[in-house]
Design an enzyme around this catalytic site. Structure first.
Site, short mmCIF file in Angstrom:
data_model
loop_
_atom_site.label_atom_id
_atom_site.label_comp_id
_atom_site.label_asym_id
_atom_site.label_seq_id
_atom_site.Cartn_x
_atom_site.Cartn_y
_atom_site.Cartn_z
N LYS A 1 46.00 33.07 38.91
CA LYS A 1 45.92 32.94 40.37
C LYS A 1 45.66 31.51 40.86
CE LYS A 1 44.55 37.67 41.55
NZ LYS A 1 43.64 38.51 42.33
N ASP B 1 44.75 39.53 48.83
CA ASP B 1 43.53 40.25 48.43
C ASP B 1 42.58 40.36 49.63
OD1 ASP B 1 44.16 40.78 45.75
OD2 ASP B 1 43.49 38.79 45.10
N ARG C 1 24.25 37.26 40.77
CA ARG C 1 23.39 37.13 39.59
C ARG C 1 23.11 35.68 39.21
NH1 ARG C 1 25.94 39.61 34.22
NH2 ARG C 1 27.48 38.01 34.78
#
Ligand code: NAP
Length: 272
Positions: free
Chosen positions: A69, A105, A152
């Site tokens: 991508k 997307d 995270r």
């Protein structure tokens, strides 16, 4: 579907691509509209060679998936401004020997969410700092939503939050956060870790809408618990479907047969 001398060819480039659900989705749409077109997998390692080949062979449209991508961008003749800001292209529009890169997307995520909520002015807690979170984050900005990012790895999360001009939070701060909408853009909940969820069940009732972009399984623990908490839920199939719908409409100039594409995705997922 018959392949003949006039068939217009499309495909998906990635590595690997054999697992992709996109051929089923796009070929069912071509068939439903009786278009003389086909969509095939292109397992690609040589990105530059493939891009030259697409032009040379007159391929009309190509989906781009992991790991290409970003790698396709230097080989484009033009890039859509939002795709340029995201820094990732999932769609090639190839005409008259020119390749234009797009990103559908974010369009897919926005359309999936907008079936349940007006994004303009809404507060959205976005989980994750990977490629999907980045595309969805830019899409939420385009739609006028107010984003909070939680992830995270602090350095990576803070960098994306700075790019999106939004606050960043550690995952253990989630119980202190409230928003209209929650989007899981991490791989947590995906098989085989189907028991996992980043959001304690007790916190879910504070979101009206909860979307999980994981689509295997379709009913993640997050979505099951969100339903039980009374939230409206959006599963990962919706984003996958609508990013494909946007591609189909870009390539064909025709309204996509959305129900046919959804059914073919469900059938392809069930056959896995
Ligand atoms: P990616 O770039 O690898 O990013 C993955 C993200 O998940 C990172 O932010 C990572 O955290 C986080 N993550 C992974 N394991 C975690 C854990 N145990 N605890 C907390 N965070 C964790 O992947 P991606 O391309 O964004 O894809 C993410 C998921 O979306 C995948 O499951 C993929 O199948 C799905 N997806 C769905 C669609 C759709 O159309 N529905 C489209 C694309 C992708 P760090 O920030 O710490 O690295």
């Amino acid at each position: 579907m018959r392949i003949n001398g006039s068939t217009i060819l499309h495909g998906i480039m990635g590595n690997p691509v054999s697992h992709s659900l996109s051929p089923a989705m796009h070929n069912s749409a071509f068939a439903a509209l009786k278009l003389n077109a086909a969509y095939v997998p292109f397992p690609v390692t040589d990105v530059a060679g493939a891009m030259t080949g697409f032009k040379a062979l007159g391929i009309r449209g190509v989906s781009v998936t992991i790991p290409h991508k970003q790698a396709v961008i230097p080989h484009l003749d033009e890039i859509d401004p939002v795709a340029a800001r995201i820094g990732a292209v999932n769609t090639l529009d190839i005409q008259h020997g020119r390749i234009i890169g797009h990103n559908t997307d974010w369009l897919g995520a926005n359309r999936a969410l907008q079936e349940k909520i007006t994004l303009a002015g809404s507060r959205v807690l976005l989980l994750g700092a990977g490629g999907s979170a980045r595309a969805i984050g830019f899409g939420l900005l385009e739609a006028g939503a107010h984003i909070m990012l939680a992830s995270r790895t602090a350095a990576k999360g803070r960098e994306l939050a700075q790019t999106l001009n939004c606050p960043w939070h550690a995952l253990d701060e989630i119980p202190d956060l409230a928003a209209d909408c929650l989007v899981n853009a991490t791989s947590v909940g995906m098989a085989p870790q189907i028991e996992a969820s980043l959001v304690p069940k007790a916190c879910l009732s504070r979101f009206s809408v909860v979307m999980d972009i994981v689509y295997a399984p379709l009913e993640t623990r997050l979505l099951i618990e969100a339903s039980e908490a009374g939230c409206q839920v959006v599963n990962g199939l919706a984003m996958l479907l609508y990013q494909g719908v946007a591609q189909f409409e870009l390539w064909t100039g025709r309204p996509a047969p959305v129900a046919v594409m959804r059914d073919s995705l469900l059938a392809a997922l069930a056959a896995r």
